[in-house]
Motif scaffolding. Structure first.
Motif, short mmCIF file in Angstrom:
data_model
loop_
_atom_site.label_atom_id
_atom_site.label_comp_id
_atom_site.label_asym_id
_atom_site.label_seq_id
_atom_site.Cartn_x
_atom_site.Cartn_y
_atom_site.Cartn_z
N ARG A 99 30.85 6.77 39.35
CA ARG A 99 32.31 7.08 38.66
C ARG A 99 32.48 6.02 37.47
O ARG A 99 32.19 4.99 37.61
CB ARG A 99 33.43 7.00 39.47
CG ARG A 99 33.78 5.58 40.30
CD ARG A 99 34.99 5.41 41.11
NE ARG A 99 34.92 4.37 41.68
CZ ARG A 99 35.96 3.40 41.10
NH1 ARG A 99 36.44 3.71 40.18
NH2 ARG A 99 35.95 2.14 41.66
N GLU A 100 33.11 6.68 36.37
CA GLU A 100 33.48 5.66 35.30
C GLU A 100 34.93 5.26 35.63
O GLU A 100 35.82 5.75 36.44
CB GLU A 100 33.27 6.34 34.19
CG GLU A 100 31.96 6.64 33.91
CD GLU A 100 31.64 7.15 32.48
OE1 GLU A 100 32.57 7.20 31.47
OE2 GLU A 100 30.50 7.56 32.09
N GLU A 147 30.86 -1.07 39.16
CA GLU A 147 31.19 -2.14 38.51
C GLU A 147 29.99 -2.21 37.47
O GLU A 147 30.37 -2.87 36.33
CB GLU A 147 31.29 -3.34 39.59
CG GLU A 147 32.69 -3.35 40.36
CD GLU A 147 32.47 -2.28 41.58
OE1 GLU A 147 31.35 -1.93 41.67
OE2 GLU A 147 33.41 -2.46 42.48
N LEU A 148 29.05 -2.01 37.79
CA LEU A 148 27.72 -2.50 37.06
C LEU A 148 27.89 -1.22 35.68
O LEU A 148 27.46 -1.93 34.83
CB LEU A 148 26.35 -2.32 37.89
CG LEU A 148 25.07 -2.41 36.91
CD1 LEU A 148 25.10 -3.74 36.30
CD2 LEU A 148 23.80 -2.25 37.90
N LYS A 149 28.22 0.01 36.04
CA LYS A 149 28.29 0.86 34.88
C LYS A 149 29.22 0.37 34.18
O LYS A 149 28.94 0.63 32.82
CB LYS A 149 28.46 2.43 35.68
CG LYS A 149 28.45 3.34 34.53
CD LYS A 149 28.72 4.58 35.30
CE LYS A 149 28.57 5.91 34.18
NZ LYS A 149 28.44 7.12 34.86
N SER A 150 30.54 -0.07 34.67
CA SER A 150 31.64 -0.43 33.74
C SER A 150 31.22 -1.69 32.84
O SER A 150 31.56 -1.59 31.55
CB SER A 150 32.86 -0.77 34.64
OG SER A 150 33.45 0.20 35.17
N VAL A 151 30.62 -2.73 33.40
CA VAL A 151 30.20 -3.78 32.69
C VAL A 151 29.20 -3.44 31.59
O VAL A 151 29.12 -3.68 30.32
CB VAL A 151 29.15 -5.03 33.45
CG1 VAL A 151 28.78 -6.10 32.72
CG2 VAL A 151 30.29 -5.43 34.45
N LEU A 183 25.86 -1.93 26.46
CA LEU A 183 24.25 -1.90 27.05
C LEU A 183 23.97 -0.79 27.72
O LEU A 183 23.14 -0.45 28.44
CB LEU A 183 24.18 -2.89 28.14
CG LEU A 183 24.24 -4.47 27.13
CD1 LEU A 183 24.05 -5.48 28.10
CD2 LEU A 183 23.09 -4.64 26.13
N TYR A 184 25.08 0.29 27.98
CA TYR A 184 24.96 1.55 28.73
C TYR A 184 24.18 2.69 28.04
O TYR A 184 24.75 3.04 26.99
CB TYR A 184 26.02 1.88 29.45
CG TYR A 184 25.88 3.12 30.30
CD1 TYR A 184 25.52 3.07 31.43
CD2 TYR A 184 26.53 4.34 29.99
CE1 TYR A 184 25.26 3.79 32.37
CE2 TYR A 184 26.43 5.27 30.82
CZ TYR A 184 25.81 5.41 32.11
OH TYR A 184 25.52 6.15 33.17
#
Length: 461
Positions: A341-342, A378-382, A388-389
């Protein structure tokens, strides 16, 4: 709730300081942008990426809409005139085309557009106002169609660079001219020949010197004083030193910007980048040509490779570094992260690392920890926050395609390790699963965990 304390290294004071904005409702930052006469080289990409990350961090702390980021475009300069003459093209055509390429290249690096990108040619009137003010206050003088800043008129000139006078003279590449009163005096305005760009002024038809352009544009869009001024370390002297002299003496303040930030130098494979050594690399070539390592590189890989080194340290741009950056990004863009999820909050410890003078190496080590802990959201949000996504860039080839040039024995060995890893995942032994994945990655094998529970793989190219 995490209350970040931002600390930045200030070149002006040679110390790391708690950042205190002049107005917390509008944090103001100016960064020197490109002179649009040729492709920007990879060294030029470093301040673009560094200050984009700072811009993102400031927006995270103070809120979107409460930060104003200005990065100028220098579109009047002797280098531009010379290149246009060399190519036999119109100056405006040259600057428009070069700027368009620059904007596309930095967008590919996942850099947000600044709030304002002023052009020097659109701020001639402001430059004339500042120059006239300097003359009126006896900080500048007109001579032989030129206007020059009188360095001896400023008691603490050199406060930013802290160089001895003889070094400043050498660093400024002082022009010897009969109209100059002092060796260190620098040009604010100079006459233009009929074939050169020129504007009417109280001192005749002419064009501005380089330094006055940034003083005028920052004044117009950020005010007489503002919070942060950034650029590469090579700009400390004479450019930033002279900006400070012009702005302070014209407006009568103790500072031009409260914080001065500078990123370190870049070299390529251990050597200074130069055309004579054949290692001069542009952003455009890295993105679109097979010049470095025999392949093209995506913008997020270039961005991550740049952020792995702390911004104030020199960086060695290497093929190995790019390959390691790519491997890490592939590892982070797994199925769980892409499908997560975002909207999850960026972890406080990562924000804290970045708030400590943009400590990206520490932030990256914490990202690895997130990955190992399986905190996909959390990794996706970072990754989104840091620019970097980019999951579309890391689509894996099918196992069948990867196996085409491998022996049956090699394929069997890889499939055996994958089977071990699947068993470890089924047992929720995440440490063993990660170890086996990293073992394959070291062999050049990249895994993809699919929604149906299967795992496919490819050989990294």
């Amino acid at each position: 709730m995490f209350a970040p304390v931002l600390r930045l290294y200030n070149t002006l004071t040679r110390s790391k300081e708690k950042f205190r904005p002049i107005d917390p409702n509008l944090v103001r930052m100016y960064v020197c942008g490109p002179t649009v006469y040729d492709y920007a080289h990879i060294g030029n990409a470093r301040p673009v990426i560094v200050f984009d990350l700072l811009y993102r961090l400031l927006r995270q702390i103070y809120g979107v809409g409460h930060v104003k980021y200005v990065r100028n475009i220098t579109d009047v300069d002797d280098k531009i005139n010379a290149r246009a003459a060399e190519r036999g093209v119109d100056i405006r055509s040259l600057t428009e085309q070069t700027n368009a390429i620059f904007q596309a290249d930095v967008a590919a690096l996942n850099c947000l557009p600044p709030d304002v990108q002023p052009r020097a040619t659109e701020h001639i009137a402001q430059m004339i106002v500042i120059i006239q003010s300097l003359i009126d206050k006896s900080h500048a003088y007109a001579a032989d169609g030129h206007v020059l800043f009188s360095v001896p008129s400023m008691a603490d000139y050199g406060r930013l660079s802290r160089r001895p006078l003889d070094e400043m003279i050498a660093g400024a590449r002082v022009d010897v001219a009969p109209y100059k009163k002092g060796d260190m005096d620098f040009v604010l305005w100079k006459p233009s020949a009929p074939h050169e760009p020129g504007w009417d002024s109280p001192w005749g038809r002419g064009r501005p010197g380089w330094h006055i352009e940034c003083s005028a544009m920052s004044w117009e869009h950020l005010g007489e004083t503002f919070d942060i001024h950034g650029g590469g370390i090579d700009l400390v002297f004479p450019h930033h030193e002279n900006e400070i002299a012009q702005s302070r003496c014209a407006f009568g303040h103790d500072v031009m910007a409260n914080v001065w930030m500078h990123n370190g130098f870049l070299q390529v494979e251990g050597e200074k980048m130069s055309k004579s050594l054949g290692n001069f690399i542009t952003i455009h070539e890295l993105l679109h040509q097979d010049k470095f390592g025999g392949r093209k590189w995506s913008g997020p890989i270039l961005r991550f490779a740049m952020l792995r080194t702390h911004y104030r340290q020199p960086i060695d741009w290497t093929l190995k570094g790019l390959e390691e950056a790519e491997a890490n990004l592939r590892n982070w863009h797994d199925r769980d992260v892409v499908n997560a999820r975002e909207g999850a909050e960026v972890p406080a410890n990562i924000l804290a690392a970045l708030c400590e003078d943009l400590n990206t190496p520490e932030a990256i080590s914490l990202i690895h920890a997130l990955r190992k802990a399986g905190k996909a959201a959390e990794l996706k949000s970072v990754l989104i926050f840091m620019g970097l996504y980019a999951p579309e860039l890391f689509a894996k080839a099918s196992s069948g395609d990867a196996q085409a040039d491998m022996s049956g024995e090699e394929q069997a060995q890889i499939e055996a390790v994958i089977a071990e890893r699947l068993a470890a995942r089924a047992a929720k032994n995440w440490a063993e699963s990660d170890r086996l994945r990293d073992h394959l990655l070291a062999m050049g094998i990249v895994l993809k965990d699919n929604k149906d529970g299967t795992t496919t793989w490819e050989r990294r190219r």
